[in-house]
Motif scaffolding. Structure first.
Motif, PDB file in Angstrom:
ATOM      1  N   TYR A  72      19.038 -11.984 -36.292  1.00 36.69           N
ATOM      2  CA  TYR A  72      18.161 -12.607 -37.285  1.00 36.69           C
ATOM      3  C   TYR A  72      16.953 -11.708 -37.572  1.00 36.69           C
ATOM      4  O   TYR A  72      16.595 -11.486 -38.736  1.00 36.69           O
ATOM      5  CB  TYR A  72      17.713 -13.991 -36.824  1.00 36.69           C
TER       6      TYR A  72
ATOM      7  N   ILE B  82      18.060  -8.617 -39.549  1.00 40.78           N
ATOM      8  CA  ILE B  82      18.363  -8.955 -40.941  1.00 40.78           C
ATOM      9  C   ILE B  82      17.060  -9.137 -41.724  1.00 40.78           C
ATOM     10  O   ILE B  82      16.930  -8.624 -42.836  1.00 40.78           O
ATOM     11  CB  ILE B  82      19.246 -10.219 -41.021  1.00 40.78           C
ATOM     12  N   CYS B  83      16.114  -9.860 -41.141  1.00 41.45           N
ATOM     13  CA  CYS B  83      14.807 -10.018 -41.800  1.00 41.45           C
ATOM     14  C   CYS B  83      14.184  -8.656 -42.075  1.00 41.45           C
ATOM     15  O   CYS B  83      13.663  -8.412 -43.181  1.00 41.45           O
ATOM     16  CB  CYS B  83      13.865 -10.858 -40.940  1.00 41.45           C
TER      17      CYS B  83
ATOM     18  N   ALA C  84      17.692 -14.449 -44.825  1.00 44.82           N
ATOM     19  CA  ALA C  84      18.323 -13.900 -43.615  1.00 44.82           C
ATOM     20  C   ALA C  84      19.407 -14.821 -43.068  1.00 44.82           C
ATOM     21  O   ALA C  84      20.389 -14.346 -42.491  1.00 44.82           O
ATOM     22  CB  ALA C  84      17.265 -13.630 -42.549  1.00 44.82           C
TER      23      ALA C  84
END
Length: 172
Positions: free
Chosen positions: A21, A24-25, A43
Protein backbone atom coordinates in the motif's frame (compact mmCIF):
# COMPACT_ATOMS: atom_id res chain seq x y z
CA UNK A 1 8.31 -13.52 14.65
CA UNK A 2 6.14 -16.31 13.20
CA UNK A 3 6.47 -19.73 14.84
CA UNK A 4 4.38 -21.82 12.43
CA UNK A 5 2.83 -21.72 8.93
CA UNK A 6 -0.40 -20.10 10.09
CA UNK A 7 1.53 -17.31 11.79
CA UNK A 8 3.73 -16.94 8.69
CA UNK A 9 0.61 -16.43 6.56
CA UNK A 10 -0.77 -13.80 8.95
CA UNK A 11 2.60 -12.02 9.24
CA UNK A 12 3.02 -12.00 5.45
CA UNK A 13 -0.50 -10.66 4.86
CA UNK A 14 0.04 -7.81 7.31
CA UNK A 15 3.50 -7.00 5.92
CA UNK A 16 2.26 -7.14 2.33
CA UNK A 17 -0.53 -4.72 3.15
CA UNK A 18 1.73 -2.12 4.77
CA UNK A 19 4.55 -2.42 2.25
CA UNK A 20 2.52 -2.68 -0.95
CA UNK A 21 0.00 0.00 0.00
CA UNK A 22 2.78 2.46 0.90
CA UNK A 23 4.73 1.69 -2.28
CA UNK A 24 1.63 2.11 -4.43
CA UNK A 25 0.91 5.46 -2.77
CA UNK A 26 4.52 6.48 -3.40
CA UNK A 27 4.38 5.51 -7.08
CA UNK A 28 1.03 7.19 -7.69
CA UNK A 29 2.35 10.35 -6.01
CA UNK A 30 5.41 10.24 -8.27
CA UNK A 31 3.19 9.87 -11.33
CA UNK A 32 0.83 12.68 -10.26
CA UNK A 33 3.68 15.02 -9.33
CA UNK A 34 2.96 15.00 -5.61
CA UNK A 35 0.95 13.58 -2.75
CA UNK A 36 -2.78 14.33 -2.49
CA UNK A 37 -5.63 12.84 -0.50
CA UNK A 38 -6.84 11.19 -3.71
CA UNK A 39 -3.66 9.07 -3.81
CA UNK A 40 -4.75 7.14 -0.71
CA UNK A 41 -7.98 6.10 -2.40
CA UNK A 42 -6.43 5.39 -5.79
CA UNK A 43 -3.90 3.07 -4.14
CA UNK A 44 -6.64 0.65 -3.06
CA UNK A 45 -7.48 -0.05 -6.71
CA UNK A 46 -3.93 -1.26 -7.38
CA UNK A 47 -3.62 -3.01 -4.01
CA UNK A 48 -6.10 -5.71 -5.07
CA UNK A 49 -3.75 -6.53 -7.96
CA UNK A 50 -0.31 -5.96 -6.44
CA UNK A 51 -1.12 -7.37 -2.98
CA UNK A 52 -1.68 -10.97 -4.11
CA UNK A 53 1.41 -10.80 -6.35
CA UNK A 54 3.53 -9.65 -3.40
CA UNK A 55 2.04 -12.31 -1.12
CA UNK A 56 2.76 -15.12 -3.57
CA UNK A 57 6.30 -13.91 -4.20
CA UNK A 58 7.13 -13.40 -0.53
CA UNK A 59 5.40 -16.44 0.94
CA UNK A 60 6.30 -19.04 -1.67
CA UNK A 61 9.59 -17.80 -3.10
CA UNK A 62 11.43 -14.91 -1.51
CA UNK A 63 10.68 -15.44 2.19
CA UNK A 64 12.71 -18.64 2.34
CA UNK A 65 15.34 -17.38 -0.09
CA UNK A 66 15.81 -14.13 1.87
CA UNK A 67 16.50 -16.09 5.06
CA UNK A 68 18.92 -18.40 3.27
CA UNK A 69 20.86 -15.47 1.79
CA UNK A 70 20.74 -13.47 5.06
CA UNK A 71 22.01 -16.44 7.04
CA UNK A 72 24.86 -16.74 4.58
CA UNK A 73 25.83 -13.18 5.49
CA UNK A 74 25.33 -13.43 9.25
CA UNK A 75 25.38 -16.37 11.63
CA UNK A 76 21.94 -16.46 13.28
CA UNK A 77 23.32 -18.46 16.21
CA UNK A 78 25.75 -15.65 17.05
CA UNK A 79 23.85 -12.59 15.79
CA UNK A 80 21.66 -10.35 17.90
CA UNK A 81 17.93 -10.35 17.15
CA UNK A 82 18.03 -6.91 15.52
CA UNK A 83 20.90 -8.03 13.24
CA UNK A 84 18.85 -11.01 12.07
CA UNK A 85 15.81 -8.78 11.44
CA UNK A 86 17.89 -6.21 9.54
CA UNK A 87 19.61 -8.88 7.44
CA UNK A 88 16.37 -10.63 6.45
CA UNK A 89 14.53 -7.35 5.84
CA UNK A 90 17.36 -5.94 3.70
CA UNK A 91 17.63 -9.05 1.56
CA UNK A 92 13.85 -9.20 1.18
CA UNK A 93 13.80 -5.63 -0.15
CA UNK A 94 16.68 -6.47 -2.52
CA UNK A 95 14.62 -9.35 -3.93
CA UNK A 96 11.11 -7.88 -3.84
CA UNK A 97 11.78 -4.35 -5.10
CA UNK A 98 13.01 -5.24 -8.61
CA UNK A 99 10.35 -7.94 -8.98
CA UNK A 100 7.46 -5.77 -7.84
CA UNK A 101 8.78 -2.90 -9.96
CA UNK A 102 8.77 -5.30 -12.91
CA UNK A 103 5.16 -6.27 -12.19
CA UNK A 104 4.14 -2.61 -11.87
CA UNK A 105 5.94 -1.76 -15.11
CA UNK A 106 4.16 -4.58 -16.95
CA UNK A 107 0.72 -3.82 -15.50
CA UNK A 108 0.58 -0.05 -15.13
CA UNK A 109 3.16 1.52 -17.46
CA UNK A 110 2.74 1.82 -21.18
CA UNK A 111 6.49 1.58 -21.62
CA UNK A 112 6.52 0.08 -25.10
CA UNK A 113 10.03 -0.17 -26.52
CA UNK A 114 11.39 1.59 -23.40
CA UNK A 115 10.25 -1.26 -21.13
CA UNK A 116 13.66 -2.14 -19.68
CA UNK A 117 14.56 1.52 -19.13
CA UNK A 118 11.24 2.22 -17.39
CA UNK A 119 11.62 -0.89 -15.22
CA UNK A 120 15.17 0.11 -14.20
CA UNK A 121 14.00 3.64 -13.42
CA UNK A 122 11.07 2.37 -11.33
CA UNK A 123 13.40 0.03 -9.44
CA UNK A 124 15.92 2.82 -8.80
CA UNK A 125 13.20 5.17 -7.55
CA UNK A 126 11.44 2.50 -5.50
CA UNK A 127 14.45 0.93 -3.80
CA UNK A 128 15.32 3.72 -1.33
CA UNK A 129 11.67 4.16 -0.39
CA UNK A 130 11.10 0.41 0.01
CA UNK A 131 14.28 -0.04 2.06
CA UNK A 132 13.72 2.82 4.48
CA UNK A 133 9.97 2.20 4.75
CA UNK A 134 10.67 -1.47 5.59
CA UNK A 135 13.47 -0.83 8.09
CA UNK A 136 12.04 2.15 9.95
CA UNK A 137 8.25 1.96 9.59
CA UNK A 138 6.56 -1.13 8.14
CA UNK A 139 8.86 -3.69 9.74
CA UNK A 140 8.60 -2.38 13.33
CA UNK A 141 4.88 -1.63 12.94
CA UNK A 142 4.06 -5.08 11.56
CA UNK A 143 6.14 -6.84 14.22
CA UNK A 144 4.29 -4.81 16.89
CA UNK A 145 0.86 -5.64 15.43
CA UNK A 146 1.84 -9.28 14.99
CA UNK A 147 3.11 -9.41 18.58
CA UNK A 148 -0.19 -8.02 19.83
CA UNK A 149 -2.19 -10.59 17.86
CA UNK A 150 -0.08 -13.53 19.05
CA UNK A 151 0.91 -12.13 22.46
CA UNK A 152 -0.39 -15.03 24.51
CA UNK A 153 1.14 -17.55 22.12
CA UNK A 154 4.46 -15.67 22.07
CA UNK A 155 4.68 -15.59 25.87
CA UNK A 156 4.04 -19.36 25.99
CA UNK A 157 6.69 -20.02 23.34
CA UNK A 158 9.22 -17.84 25.19
CA UNK A 159 8.47 -19.68 28.44
CA UNK A 160 8.90 -23.07 26.79
CA UNK A 161 12.15 -21.97 25.12
CA UNK A 162 13.46 -20.67 28.43
CA UNK A 163 12.58 -23.93 30.20
CA UNK A 164 14.21 -25.96 27.44
CA UNK A 165 17.41 -23.91 27.62
CA UNK A 166 17.50 -24.47 31.38
CA UNK A 167 17.56 -28.24 30.84
CA UNK A 168 13.86 -29.02 30.45
CA UNK A 169 12.40 -31.35 27.87
CA UNK A 170 10.67 -30.57 24.61
CA UNK A 171 6.88 -30.69 24.77
CA UNK A 172 5.28 -33.41 22.60
Amino acid sequence: MPKNKFQEVIFTIIMVFFMVYAMICYNIALNKGGMTNEVFLLAFHELVIMGPIAFILDFFLYGHLAKKIAFGIINPAEAKQYEIILAISSVTVCLMCPTMSLAATMLFSNAGSEFVAVWFQKTALNFPMAFFWQIFFAGPLVRTIFGMIFKEKEEQVMKEESEFLEGGSVRN
